[in-house]
Write an enzyme that holds these catalytic residues in place. Structure first.
Site, PDB file in Angstrom:
ATOM      1  CG  ASP A  21      61.333  76.328  66.559  1.00 43.97           C
ATOM      2  OD1 ASP A  21      62.431  76.795  66.938  1.00 43.97           O
ATOM      3  OD2 ASP A  21      61.229  75.219  66.002  1.00 43.97           O
ATOM      4  CD  GLU A  35      66.585  72.976  67.340  1.00 43.77           C
ATOM      5  OE1 GLU A  35      67.446  72.088  67.398  1.00 43.77           O
ATOM      6  OE2 GLU A  35      65.455  72.865  67.886  1.00 43.77           O
TER       7      GLU A  35
END
Length: 458
Positions: A97, A163
């Site tokens: 991400d 994250e």
């Protein structure tokens, strides 16, 4: 030429020949808008990115590549590959991400289109952390996974899907599925070199605690002409409280927290820091320690935001209530929960004029210090020296990676090393993020060399 030197030279050439493929991979990854926030981008973008990783790492020689849903609802991508009997196990970590692009107008190139300019590759996630994904792929391909020759160690792979959102899905998964993470060495590849071309292991991470402090002094706002002077101003009280968090030199001075730590790793030259941080000419740095001391060995307080009337539209009124969000970075050696209590007590006791103070905690993350005296760090240092032609240095990082503490607690005998492609010029999290392809090439070579030299049975 010795056999070892010949093997290293062959591996170096193999990595170099794979760099066009690395660019293709990064082009495809950057085009996937994998911001793990459905309020900003469709969740399908993250799903497509996870599927890309499943296909790519399967092709690179890993087995059982699949998506695993974590407790926060996002998917991690996991897989493994067996090595020779008796070989150690290495976990390769990254996250897929990315941060949102923020101000599109500030980008000089399209944020989700990999663009080469002045020798760098630009795009959101080009460094953080899709550049590290490509680093892993290139290292595995160079070792011969695609050709079926296998790997010199047992490999586990984990790519996190949230994250950047900090929702903790992977941290919660570790104790639930420890078999996915158990390894002798864990390469957490979400950092980078202290400077471009200087091989670096990040061995220290500051912890973090955030609070919201609210100051109240009046039942409601009052006209400053009629009551200004004796009436206690909540905003002025808040300013006094916040000012107490630093002394006249800019040192953080939270009562009960030591502020004299000394960093024992790489030095951070003042001029380099000024350039990296964009400090304006004539503006001094703060604190009485070295830059490295202040960054990595001492607590650091930051006022993240203040709720008060904006200049435009403000009225002639004494404020009855004001609040601020305060962040405290905590160095290794200080417990984050103790720091939270110290910050809370300090804010409450610093209130002038009997002003009422409420402090609401947003949570605390513990600092981290890696153990660097094991065989993995010796092998890593040698691999980085071969790849770069320079000795490895150790640096700290001001940011926090809570996963490291979770892994250290779950696997206390494992070595944890933080490396990657994210040097200061990458501008991660900001507009115009980029990566130097030479860092991908050198770090992929270093990873391949490490996996090969660490293959001796423990």
């Amino acid at each position: 030429m010795s056999a070892e030197t010949a093997e290293t030279a062959a591996l170096r050439e193999r990595v170099r020949s794979l760099m066009p493929r690395a660019k293709e991979d990064l082009t495809a990854l950057v085009a996937l808008r994998s911001v793990a926030d459905p309020r900003q981008f469709p969740p399908e973008e993250c799903a497509k990115t996870a599927d890309f990783l499943v296909r790519a790492f399967t092709e690179a020689g890993l087995r059982d590549m699949r998506r695993v849903t974590t407790p926060d609802g996002t998917d991690a991508v996991v897989g493994h590959a067996p090595g020779p009997e008796g070989a150690p196990t290495v976990l390769l970590y990254c996250h897929y991400d990315v941060q949102p692009p923020l101000d599109d107008a500030a980008w000089r190139t399209p944020p989700f289109e990999l663009t080469e300019r002045d020798g760098r590759w630009y795009g959101r996630g080009a460094a953080d952390c899709k550049g590290n994904i490509v680093m892993h792929l290139t290292a595995l391909r160079a070792l011969g996974g695609p050709e079926g020759r296998g790997f010199p160690v047992n490999i586990k792979f984990v790519a996190e899907g949230s994250e950047e959102q900090g929702t903790g899905g992977l941290e919660q998964l570790v104790p639930l599925r420890p078999e996915l993470f158990a390894a002798d060495t864990l390469l957490v590849c979400d950092t980078g070199n202290f400077a471009l071309g200087l091989p670096t292991a990040t061995t220290s991470l500051r912890g973090l605690t955030n609070v919201v402090v609210t100051v109240s002094t009046l039942e409601g706002e009052m006209h400053s002409g009629m009551f200004g002077g004796p009436a206690p101003d909540a905003l002025a009280a808040l300013v006094r409280i916040l000012d107490s968090l630093r002394d006249e030199h800019g040192n953080t001075t939270v009562k009960g927290l030591p502020g004299d730590g000394v960093w024992d790793g790489v030095d951070y030259p003042v001029e380099q820091f000024r350039a990296d941080a964009g400090v304006l000419d004539g503006v001094s740095l703060v604190g009485t320690g070295s830059v490295a001391d202040e960054l990595w060995a001492r607590p650091a307080v930051t006022v993240l935001g203040i709720d008060c009337p904006p200049v435009v539209g403000s009225s002639a009124a004494i404020q009855a209530k004001a609040r601020a969000r305060v962040s405290l970075r905590v160095p290794p050696g200080t417990d984050a929960d103790d720091a939270l209590r110290a910050l809370t007590d300090h804010l409450a006791s610093a209130a002038p004029w009997g002003a009422r103070v409420e402090v609401a905690a947003e949570g605390a993350g513990q600092p981290f210090r890696a153990r660097t005296d094991g065989p993995a760090y010796r092998a890593l240092g040698a691999a980085l020296r071969e790849a770069y032609g320079k000795d490895m240095v150790q640096s700290g990082q001001g940011g926090s990676i809570p996963l490291c503490n979770v892994l250290a607690a779950q696997f206390p005998t494992a070595e944890i090393a933080l490396v990657g492609v994210e040097e200061p010029g990458c501008l991660i999290h900001a507009p115009n993020e980029s990566v130097d392809p030479a860092e991908i090439e050198h770090m992929a070579l270093a990873e391949a060399l490490f996996l090969s030299s660490y293959a001796t049975p423990l």
